[in-house]
Each structure stands twice: as C-alpha cells, then as structure tokens.
Design an enzyme around this catalytic site. Structure first.
Site, mmCIF file in Angstrom:
data_model
loop_
_atom_site.group_PDB
_atom_site.id
_atom_site.type_symbol
_atom_site.label_atom_id
_atom_site.label_comp_id
_atom_site.label_asym_id
_atom_site.label_seq_id
_atom_site.Cartn_x
_atom_site.Cartn_y
_atom_site.Cartn_z
ATOM 1 N N HIS A 56 0.839 -1.219 -0.023
ATOM 2 C CA HIS A 56 -0.097 -0.086 -0.111
ATOM 3 C C HIS A 56 0.622 1.389 -0.137
ATOM 4 O O HIS A 56 0.316 2.281 -0.607
ATOM 5 C CB HIS A 56 -0.966 -0.092 1.268
ATOM 6 C CG HIS A 56 -0.155 0.294 2.564
ATOM 7 N ND1 HIS A 56 0.368 -0.727 3.322
ATOM 8 C CD2 HIS A 56 -0.431 1.454 3.384
ATOM 9 C CE1 HIS A 56 0.675 -0.139 4.232
ATOM 10 N NE2 HIS A 56 0.519 1.234 4.425
ATOM 11 N N ASP A 57 1.948 1.270 0.440
ATOM 12 C CA ASP A 57 2.909 2.315 0.619
ATOM 13 C C ASP A 57 3.876 2.409 -0.465
ATOM 14 O O ASP A 57 5.142 3.134 -0.336
ATOM 15 C CB ASP A 57 3.686 2.461 1.903
ATOM 16 C CG ASP A 57 2.661 3.340 2.772
ATOM 17 O OD1 ASP A 57 1.577 4.139 2.353
ATOM 18 O OD2 ASP A 57 2.930 3.433 4.195
ATOM 19 N N LYS A 86 5.400 5.540 -1.839
ATOM 20 C CA LYS A 86 6.327 6.616 -0.700
ATOM 21 C C LYS A 86 7.788 6.623 -0.942
ATOM 22 O O LYS A 86 8.465 7.292 -0.350
ATOM 23 C CB LYS A 86 6.100 6.152 0.889
ATOM 24 C CG LYS A 86 6.284 6.954 1.707
ATOM 25 C CD LYS A 86 5.448 6.451 3.112
ATOM 26 C CE LYS A 86 4.395 6.758 3.255
ATOM 27 N NZ LYS A 86 3.823 6.695 4.605
ATOM 28 N N HIS A 130 1.658 9.831 -2.964
ATOM 29 C CA HIS A 130 2.256 8.406 -2.820
ATOM 30 C C HIS A 130 1.251 7.557 -3.157
ATOM 31 O O HIS A 130 1.510 6.501 -3.729
ATOM 32 C CB HIS A 130 3.203 8.312 -1.434
ATOM 33 C CG HIS A 130 2.106 7.848 -0.334
ATOM 34 N ND1 HIS A 130 1.458 8.799 0.507
ATOM 35 C CD2 HIS A 130 1.553 6.543 0.063
ATOM 36 C CE1 HIS A 130 0.816 8.100 1.471
ATOM 37 N NE2 HIS A 130 1.017 6.717 1.273
ATOM 38 N N HIS A 141 -6.133 3.548 0.179
ATOM 39 C CA HIS A 141 -5.941 3.546 1.607
ATOM 40 C C HIS A 141 -5.980 4.754 2.353
ATOM 41 O O HIS A 141 -5.973 5.023 3.553
ATOM 42 C CB HIS A 141 -4.811 2.673 2.038
ATOM 43 C CG HIS A 141 -3.436 3.519 1.977
ATOM 44 N ND1 HIS A 141 -2.839 3.585 0.581
ATOM 45 C CD2 HIS A 141 -2.405 4.060 2.769
ATOM 46 C CE1 HIS A 141 -1.546 4.205 0.734
ATOM 47 N NE2 HIS A 141 -1.294 4.524 2.006
ATOM 48 N N HIS A 142 -5.960 5.946 1.556
ATOM 49 C CA HIS A 142 -6.058 7.215 2.402
ATOM 50 C C HIS A 142 -7.395 7.777 1.961
ATOM 51 O O HIS A 142 -7.343 9.194 2.136
ATOM 52 C CB HIS A 142 -4.681 8.265 2.153
ATOM 53 C CG HIS A 142 -3.742 7.982 2.750
ATOM 54 N ND1 HIS A 142 -3.590 8.179 4.268
ATOM 55 C CD2 HIS A 142 -2.309 7.566 2.498
ATOM 56 C CE1 HIS A 142 -2.291 7.802 4.787
ATOM 57 N NE2 HIS A 142 -1.462 7.236 3.563
ATOM 58 N N ASP A 153 -4.231 0.578 8.389
ATOM 59 C CA ASP A 153 -3.248 1.338 8.253
ATOM 60 C C ASP A 153 -3.164 2.464 9.210
ATOM 61 O O ASP A 153 -2.013 2.600 9.801
ATOM 62 C CB ASP A 153 -3.330 2.264 6.884
ATOM 63 C CG ASP A 153 -1.972 3.000 6.656
ATOM 64 O OD1 ASP A 153 -0.800 2.614 6.932
ATOM 65 O OD2 ASP A 153 -2.609 4.337 6.214
#
Length: 408
Positions: free
Chosen positions: A271-272, A275, A300, A324-325, A353
């Site tokens: 998921h990141d 980043k 990201h 996810h954000h 998360d």
C-alpha cells in the site's frame, strides 16, 4: 492455494518504477543500467537467457536503496565507501524472495572492484555479471548530465576513455572492450531516451514466458518491495508487513476467504509503494508538514495505484492499496472517493493502516496505548471517516490486533 499467471518481465519492469522514484532527479536509472548491460552482454554473445537475466538484475540492482540521500551519494561519484551497505541489503532482500533469489549474488557485489572480485571465492559467471552491473551503473552516472540531449554523442568518447583507464582495477578488461565496441554506435546512447527505453523494454518482454505464481511466491515478491519501502525510515520498520497482517485478519473475521483474502494481504504489503518518492526528511519530520511537503506526501497513494496497475492489472490489488488514504466522506486522497465507491477491502486496509501507524513510534509522537487508539478510531467513525463495522470488528479482538500491529 490460488495461482496467478503473471508476466514476470512486466512485473519486474513495473516494480522497478517504484525503485526509480528514489532517484527523483535521475528517473529510470535502473532501466538504463539494465538496457546497457543487456547490450554489452549481447556484444559478448551471452545466451539470450543470460541477457534477460542481467536485464532483470539491472532493473533491480538498487533494491537495497530506499533513502534519497543514499541514492545521491551513489550517483555523484564513481566510487563511494558507503556503497557496500545497499548492495548487501539488496542481496538479502532478493535471497528472501525465491522467485528472484538467483539474482542475489551479482547484486551483492555490483559495487565491487574487479581486482577484488578476482580474490573472492566465486565462479567466473557471477564475477562477470556483478562487474557488468557495476560498469553499466557507472556509465549511467557519467552520462546523466547529457541525458535526452544529442550532446551525449560528443561526450561519449570521453566517457569511454575515462572508464577504459580503469581496466583491470575497477572493471574487467573484456567487459570494457565490449562496451567500447557498442559505445561506438550512436544508437547505444540515443536509445537511453525515456520513450525509446520503455519501447525497447516492452519488446524484450515478448521473449519472456508468463509464469504461474502460487500465493506464497506472490507474497514474497510483495514482501521484497514492502521491505524496501519500510527501510525509508527507522520509524516505519515493518509497517507494511504489520498492516498486511492486521488487514488479512480483519478480512478473515469478515468471512473473506480464498483469493480475495490473499489479495488483501498483498495489497496491505504494497500500500505504501509510492512512498519511495517521498524524501526521508519529510517522513522523519517531527513537526507539522508544510503545504508543499504535504502535497509530496499525498501523491504517494496515487503512485502506488498506478504502479500496481501494471503488475496486477486483473485484480483489485491496485484499488485496495491505492485507496488507503480515502475516507467515507470523500475527503481523503488522491481520488476523493466516497464510501459508496469503496470496497469493504479498501475500508479494511484504511483502518489497518491507521491502527498500525498509531501503535508505532513516529517522529512526531510516541506509540499510543490501545485504549487511546480505539478512542481515536471511534472518533473517526463518529465524524464519518471510517467504516463503523470495520472498527467494531477490530474492537472485538483489540488485544489480538494490537499484538499484530506491534509485532508481539
């Protein structure tokens, strides 16, 4: 256990895009190293399987680099005393991924001088492959000032001469001789144009047969890249791994099984991914982010989404990871999607998360106690950000989830 048939070449190419994000100023460094190594290998008449192997090694050669400051050190000089550390990390990451473990030996020594390699107990094949990666990597360092310009053609003879002066010390004479022959062609240099580079990589991928991966192989491939991401900062160590464990358990508690359950875990691991573009100075900043820094951080999840689309085009993994954000009110990022557009799995990963991040030390605060975390999650439910059913499910077995999030 489910199996997925994936185009491994395309997957490696796409995942190398995440490694390219670390460079920022030298995007596609890994792909240029890969293509130059491939052409030098072809000049040496290596079999096609060996050429493709060095191509893939080239794209992944910097998988041990997560920090932008380290990448800059590696791309500013022909030799750097700290180069060994990232080579060791990269080899460790690849060794733990059975699908790519065969590339680990050459990655381990891709910043080692030829004269040192001759003293080490290794076979000649590994010695040459490692040194070819080193050579291609240093060629790229020298050509970067001229990228996307015809001026590379005037600079090329000096680059060749500078490297040939290191024959027998930094580089194997036979590799340098082959490089000098291919470098005499203007096409060798002009093919490094980003558009041409992508076209050539796609064309070479047609020679690579798809492979069937079981879930374990898929997970280990995902773990390889999650480890690179989490190495950005001491504060995010194992974050992706623990988010994936929390998300998988939450999904299982909702009755999700089989392929969907496995994909939730993989989405959690990745998921990141985007980043890697974010500077560690921003990630480790103890105070409030500036508007510009926040914008950098907010992209990201979109980078994650786009990269994963290339790897898992026929699954929901890109959406579940890339959202996810988002939040249920449609005020998250990067898509501003409302709850109606979000799968349950998106909502699960979002909660996982936040839960794991609150349970982990961060530069701006210490880890939070479980009761405080639950209060925070329920507050977010009350204002319409998080899914109440997911937070309630987590609350039912909060101690177990806290242990997963903390690594206990």
């Amino acid at each position: 256990m489910s199996h997925e048939t994936i185009d491994l070449h395309s997957a490696i190419t796409a995942l190398s895009c995440s490694l390219d994000l670390v460079g920022i100023d030298e995007i596609k460094h890994g792909k240029r190293v890969a293509m130059m190594a491939y052409h030098i290998a072809a000049e040496l008449n290596w079999p096609e399987s060996e050429r493709l192997g060095i191509l893939h090694a080239g794209m992944l050669h910097d998988c041990g680099v997560a920090q932008i400051r380290e990448h800059r050190q590696l791309t500013e000089t022909l030799e750097w005393d700290g180069a060994e550390a990232h080579a060791e990390r990269g080899a460790d990451y690849l060794t733990a991924c059975p699908l790519l473990a065969h590339l680990a030996p050459e990655i381990r020594y891709h910043h080692s001088r030829w004269e040192r390699l001759l003293q080490l107990p290794m076979d000649q094949r590994t010695r040459l492959r490692a040194n070819l990666l080193y050579l291609a990597d240093r060629i790229d360092v020298l050509q970067v000032p001229y990228l996307n310009s015809e001026q590379i053609l005037t600079a090329a003879p000096d680059i060749v001469a500078r490297l040939q002066a290191l024959s027998g010390t930094l580089f194997a004479p036979e590799l340098l001789d082959a490089f000098a022959r291919v470098a005499d062609s203007q096409a060798f240099w002009l093919a490094m144009d980003p558009d041409y580079l992508d076209e050539d990589l796609r064309a070479l991928g047609k020679n690579v047969a798809p492979v069937a991966l079981d879930y374990t192989a898929q997970r280990e491939l995902a773990r390889l890249f999650s480890r690179v991401v989490d190495a950005k900062s001491a504060y995010t160590e194992q974050h992706s791994e623990r988010v994936a464990l929390v998300a998988r358990q939450l999904a299982a508690d909702f009755g999700i099984t089989g392929r969907e359950l496995e994909q939730v875990e993989i989405a959690g691991l990745l998921h990141d991914l985007g980043k890697l573009r974010v500077s560690e100075d921003i990630i480790d900043k103890p105070g409030k982010l500036t508007h510009s820094e926040r914008a950098c951080m907010q992209r990201h999840s979109y980078d994650t989404y786009r990269i994963l689309q290339r790897v898992f085009a026929d699954s929901k993994i890109p959406v579940w990871a890339g959202f996810h954000h988002e939040n249920l009110r449609g005020e998250g990022y990067p898509f501003k999607s409302s709850g109606a557009a979000q799968d349950l799995e998106c909502r699960i990963i979002s909660v996982a998360d936040i839960f794991q991040a609150l349970a982990q030390d961060r530069p701006y605060r210490d880890s939070m106690a479980l009761p405080d975390i639950l209060d925070d999650l329920h507050r977010r439910v009350s204002v319409g950000e998080l899914d109440a059913s997911v937070v309630d499910k987590l609350t039912e077995h909060a101690d177990d989830y806290y242990a997963l999030a903390r690594g206990g």
